[in-house]
Design a protein around this motif. Sequence first.
Motif, PDB file in Angstrom:
ATOM      1  N   ASP A 182       0.732  -1.295   0.020  1.00  0.00           N
ATOM      2  CA  ASP A 182       0.010  -0.024   0.196  1.00  0.00           C
ATOM      3  C   ASP A 182       0.891   1.233   0.036  1.00  0.00           C
ATOM      4  O   ASP A 182       1.466   1.537   1.159  1.00  0.00           O
ATOM      5  N   VAL A 183       1.129   1.865  -1.053  1.00  0.00           N
ATOM      6  CA  VAL A 183       1.922   3.058  -1.232  1.00  0.00           C
ATOM      7  C   VAL A 183       1.662   4.052  -0.315  1.00  0.00           C
ATOM      8  O   VAL A 183       2.385   4.947   0.229  1.00  0.00           O
ATOM      9  N   MET A 184       0.307   4.011  -0.082  1.00  0.00           N
ATOM     10  CA  MET A 184      -0.138   5.526   0.797  1.00  0.00           C
ATOM     11  C   MET A 184       0.252   5.220   2.085  1.00  0.00           C
ATOM     12  O   MET A 184       0.815   6.036   3.071  1.00  0.00           O
ATOM     13  N   LYS A 185       0.504   3.827   2.771  1.00  0.00           N
ATOM     14  CA  LYS A 185       0.977   3.537   3.864  1.00  0.00           C
ATOM     15  C   LYS A 185       2.573   3.481   4.021  1.00  0.00           C
ATOM     16  O   LYS A 185       3.026   4.017   4.850  1.00  0.00           O
ATOM     17  N   GLU A 186       3.223   3.054   2.947  1.00  0.00           N
ATOM     18  CA  GLU A 186       4.623   3.333   2.674  1.00  0.00           C
ATOM     19  C   GLU A 186       5.138   4.821   2.830  1.00  0.00           C
ATOM     20  O   GLU A 186       5.905   5.286   3.573  1.00  0.00           O
ATOM     21  N   LYS A 187       4.209   5.553   2.123  1.00  0.00           N
ATOM     22  CA  LYS A 187       4.405   6.925   2.194  1.00  0.00           C
ATOM     23  C   LYS A 187       4.563   7.583   3.854  1.00  0.00           C
ATOM     24  O   LYS A 187       5.551   8.263   3.764  1.00  0.00           O
ATOM     25  N   LYS A 188       3.694   7.237   4.476  1.00  0.00           N
ATOM     26  CA  LYS A 188       3.946   7.920   5.863  1.00  0.00           C
ATOM     27  C   LYS A 188       5.130   7.146   6.733  1.00  0.00           C
ATOM     28  O   LYS A 188       5.706   7.860   7.307  1.00  0.00           O
ATOM     29  N   ASN A 189       5.421   5.917   6.371  1.00  0.00           N
ATOM     30  CA  ASN A 189       6.635   5.461   6.938  1.00  0.00           C
ATOM     31  C   ASN A 189       7.879   6.096   6.492  1.00  0.00           C
ATOM     32  O   ASN A 189       8.848   6.501   7.174  1.00  0.00           O
ATOM     33  N   TYR A 190       7.959   6.447   5.144  1.00  0.00           N
ATOM     34  CA  TYR A 190       9.204   7.114   4.652  1.00  0.00           C
ATOM     35  C   TYR A 190       9.313   8.504   4.970  1.00  0.00           C
ATOM     36  O   TYR A 190      10.262   9.319   4.988  1.00  0.00           O
ATOM     37  N   GLU A 191       8.028   9.272   5.144  1.00  0.00           N
ATOM     38  CA  GLU A 191       8.091  10.756   5.624  1.00  0.00           C
ATOM     39  C   GLU A 191       8.900  10.645   6.905  1.00  0.00           C
ATOM     40  O   GLU A 191       9.733  11.759   7.118  1.00  0.00           O
ATOM     41  N   LYS A 192       8.624   9.778   7.755  1.00  0.00           N
ATOM     42  CA  LYS A 192       9.033   9.791   9.187  1.00  0.00           C
ATOM     43  C   LYS A 192      10.288   9.267   8.824  1.00  0.00           C
ATOM     44  O   LYS A 192      11.389   9.961   9.637  1.00  0.00           O
ATOM     45  N   LEU A 193      10.806   8.318   8.273  1.00  0.00           N
ATOM     46  CA  LEU A 193      12.013   7.898   8.165  1.00  0.00           C
ATOM     47  C   LEU A 193      13.019   8.770   7.733  1.00  0.00           C
ATOM     48  O   LEU A 193      14.240   9.015   8.194  1.00  0.00           O
ATOM     49  N   PHE A 194      12.659   9.412   6.563  1.00  0.00           N
ATOM     50  CA  PHE A 194      13.602  10.469   5.941  1.00  0.00           C
ATOM     51  C   PHE A 194      13.166  12.007   6.374  1.00  0.00           C
ATOM     52  O   PHE A 194      14.037  12.707   5.770  1.00  0.00           O
ATOM     53  N   GLY A 195      12.334  12.209   7.236  1.00  0.00           N
ATOM     54  CA  GLY A 195      12.169  13.587   7.503  1.00  0.00           C
ATOM     55  C   GLY A 195      11.679  14.208   6.374  1.00  0.00           C
ATOM     56  O   GLY A 195      11.906  15.572   6.303  1.00  0.00           O
ATOM     57  N   ILE A 196      10.744  13.660   5.732  1.00  0.00           N
ATOM     58  CA  ILE A 196      10.115  14.684   4.562  1.00  0.00           C
ATOM     59  C   ILE A 196       8.732  14.699   4.731  1.00  0.00           C
ATOM     60  O   ILE A 196       8.327  14.276   5.677  1.00  0.00           O
ATOM     61  N   GLY A 197       7.993  15.392   3.933  1.00  0.00           N
ATOM     62  CA  GLY A 197       6.552  15.582   3.743  1.00  0.00           C
ATOM     63  C   GLY A 197       6.387  16.976   4.705  1.00  0.00           C
ATOM     64  O   GLY A 197       6.949  17.743   4.433  1.00  0.00           O
ATOM     65  N   GLY A 198       5.010  17.169   5.224  1.00  0.00           N
ATOM     66  CA  GLY A 198       4.395  18.304   5.427  1.00  0.00           C
ATOM     67  C   GLY A 198       4.084  19.276   4.522  1.00  0.00           C
ATOM     68  O   GLY A 198       3.708  20.428   4.834  1.00  0.00           O
ATOM     69  N   LYS A 199       4.143  18.648   3.081  1.00  0.00           N
ATOM     70  CA  LYS A 199       3.886  19.648   2.008  1.00  0.00           C
ATOM     71  C   LYS A 199       3.070  18.636   0.876  1.00  0.00           C
ATOM     72  O   LYS A 199       3.484  17.433   0.834  1.00  0.00           O
ATOM     73  N   ASP A 200       2.129  19.256   0.455  1.00  0.00           N
ATOM     74  CA  ASP A 200       1.380  18.386  -0.336  1.00  0.00           C
ATOM     75  C   ASP A 200       1.974  18.469  -2.005  1.00  0.00           C
ATOM     76  O   ASP A 200       1.600  19.026  -2.855  1.00  0.00           O
ATOM     77  N   ASP A 256       8.917  15.387  -4.837  1.00  0.00           N
ATOM     78  CA  ASP A 256       9.823  16.057  -5.470  1.00  0.00           C
ATOM     79  C   ASP A 256      10.190  17.773  -4.870  1.00  0.00           C
ATOM     80  O   ASP A 256       9.477  18.147  -5.255  1.00  0.00           O
ATOM     81  N   ASP A 257      10.844  17.728  -3.625  1.00  0.00           N
ATOM     82  CA  ASP A 257      11.159  18.909  -3.163  1.00  0.00           C
ATOM     83  C   ASP A 257      12.182  19.868  -3.833  1.00  0.00           C
ATOM     84  O   ASP A 257      13.206  19.633  -3.117  1.00  0.00           O
ATOM     85  N   LYS A 258      12.208  20.476  -4.927  1.00  0.00           N
ATOM     86  CA  LYS A 258      13.424  21.022  -5.374  1.00  0.00           C
ATOM     87  C   LYS A 258      14.037  22.064  -4.621  1.00  0.00           C
ATOM     88  O   LYS A 258      15.371  22.165  -4.510  1.00  0.00           O
ATOM     89  N   LYS A 259      13.267  22.920  -3.834  1.00  0.00           N
ATOM     90  CA  LYS A 259      14.039  23.822  -2.825  1.00  0.00           C
ATOM     91  C   LYS A 259      14.889  23.099  -1.948  1.00  0.00           C
ATOM     92  O   LYS A 259      16.025  23.554  -1.430  1.00  0.00           O
ATOM     93  N   GLU A 260      14.446  21.982  -1.331  1.00  0.00           N
ATOM     94  CA  GLU A 260      14.946  21.302  -0.233  1.00  0.00           C
ATOM     95  C   GLU A 260      15.971  20.443  -0.769  1.00  0.00           C
ATOM     96  O   GLU A 260      16.671  19.615  -0.016  1.00  0.00           O
ATOM     97  N   ARG A 261      15.862  20.065  -2.067  1.00  0.00           N
ATOM     98  CA  ARG A 261      16.651  18.891  -2.721  1.00  0.00           C
ATOM     99  C   ARG A 261      16.433  17.705  -2.277  1.00  0.00           C
ATOM    100  O   ARG A 261      17.551  16.823  -1.847  1.00  0.00           O
ATOM    101  N   GLN A 262      15.203  17.271  -2.028  1.00  0.00           N
ATOM    102  CA  GLN A 262      14.639  15.871  -1.468  1.00  0.00           C
ATOM    103  C   GLN A 262      13.985  15.290  -2.404  1.00  0.00           C
ATOM    104  O   GLN A 262      12.831  16.090  -2.926  1.00  0.00           O
ATOM    105  N   TYR A 263      14.117  13.921  -2.841  1.00  0.00           N
ATOM    106  CA  TYR A 263      13.337  13.435  -3.700  1.00  0.00           C
ATOM    107  C   TYR A 263      13.090  12.148  -2.885  1.00  0.00           C
ATOM    108  O   TYR A 263      14.017  11.276  -2.507  1.00  0.00           O
ATOM    109  N   CYS A 264      11.859  11.513  -3.462  1.00  0.00           N
ATOM    110  CA  CYS A 264      11.468  10.231  -2.978  1.00  0.00           C
ATOM    111  C   CYS A 264      10.400   9.555  -4.043  1.00  0.00           C
ATOM    112  O   CYS A 264       9.606  10.303  -4.254  1.00  0.00           O
ATOM    113  N   ALA A 265      10.605   8.342  -4.231  1.00  0.00           N
ATOM    114  CA  ALA A 265       9.632   7.663  -5.162  1.00  0.00           C
ATOM    115  C   ALA A 265       9.404   6.140  -4.693  1.00  0.00           C
ATOM    116  O   ALA A 265      10.311   5.389  -4.403  1.00  0.00           O
ATOM    117  N   ILE A 266       8.025   5.819  -4.745  1.00  0.00           N
ATOM    118  CA  ILE A 266       7.720   4.712  -4.131  1.00  0.00           C
ATOM    119  C   ILE A 266       6.783   3.760  -5.219  1.00  0.00           C
ATOM    120  O   ILE A 266       6.010   4.419  -6.038  1.00  0.00           O
TER     121      ILE A 266
END
Length: 398
Positions: free
Chosen positions: A93-111, A123-133
């Motif tokens: 379930d990619v939506m469940k994994e999304k929450k796990n990886y947000e916590k693990l990598f300290g990303i998220g908080g933005k839609d 893909d947060d270009k300002k913070e230079r953070q990228y994640c694909a699931i």
Amino acid sequence: MKKSLFFICIICMGIFLCGCEGELKTVNKKESSPEESSDQGTFGVKYCAVSELKRTKMSDITYKADNLKLPDTVDFSRIGEMAVLDMETEQIDVMKEKKNYEKLFGIGGKDIWKKKDDLLVYDDKKERQYCAIGEAGFLCYSNIGKKEYTMKKRFDLRKEDISDSEVRVGLKDGAQPLSLICTRARKWLEDNMETKGFYYKIADAYIMGQDGEDSLDSPEMIELSVEYEYKGMPVCNLNTPLSDLRGVSNKENSGHNDDQQMIETEPSVFPFGVQLQYTASDELAFCSNLGGRLKLKEAQRVDQVVDLESAIRIVHENLSGLTYRFEDIVPLYILCPSEIRNGQRGFNPGIRVEGTPVYAFILNKKTGSSMKEPNCGEYYCLVNMINGDFRTNIDGDF
């Protein structure tokens, strides 16, 4: 030997979306039982116990292959047990994994998560953070940005003793034991990317420096190439040029049109492993698990395998004309997905995959990229340890 975030992500996405090398030839396809094959004196196929293979040395080989330059040594001692592996790709379930990886990598908080093809991408270009699931368990994370690095030094951890090796990672760390960095990395994988039935084995370590730096004393990054092992034998560590997966169309099945024909694939070489990069000894800057995640369903134990001398003879009888200099002969499992349709690429969720033990005869062909340079190189021959089938991506023009 240069890499940027863009290049790395494209490579990893490409590996996920594409099957690997498809120009594989198959001969001697007829399967025989060990009892039948052992009497094929004209072809020279003989079998040995796995326990005997573990003790095999190149000095035991009496067969003369005139056009093959073989390595002086081989090492099969780490094989604990051999089997045909029945596996299945993860269906997550990619939506469940999304929450796990947000916590693990300290990303998220933005839609800014978006659906792209079969992936959920942050893909947060300002913070230079990228994640694909991906739904088959694929992950690619990076916070490197567009920095370019050059490989300064490679350690082959399967052959080299690194107990006394120290490296400087980033600007804030002093000298760190490379063995400690590897131990921490494997612990992180076990804690955060659990894989049941397999063992994480760090195969190669690279000291990477930013462009323009000449000193080995101040590397900016450590890159680790991680294999999966089943009881001492790696699971497909062949890194081949990216290309479409090809097979033989099943034309007898009239129930499918040309675009939907099932593909009767020969065993296909899929990448299966993890790539990690550290810009500090405990700061993960990049992570990708290449093709996705597999779970082991059943292992059918194999006690008798084609012996090494027979494998050498099979390679010799299928390669002619040129002289081939092989850097290594390694045992490994190649992966054959059981359900592939024309046009399908990479691992899809819920697909059965068979792991078949083979001898991999490796040609030393450098590619200029540490993503392909380790492990097994670009050109190889495979000999099936169960039935002696021969496959290669060598076409004489290399």
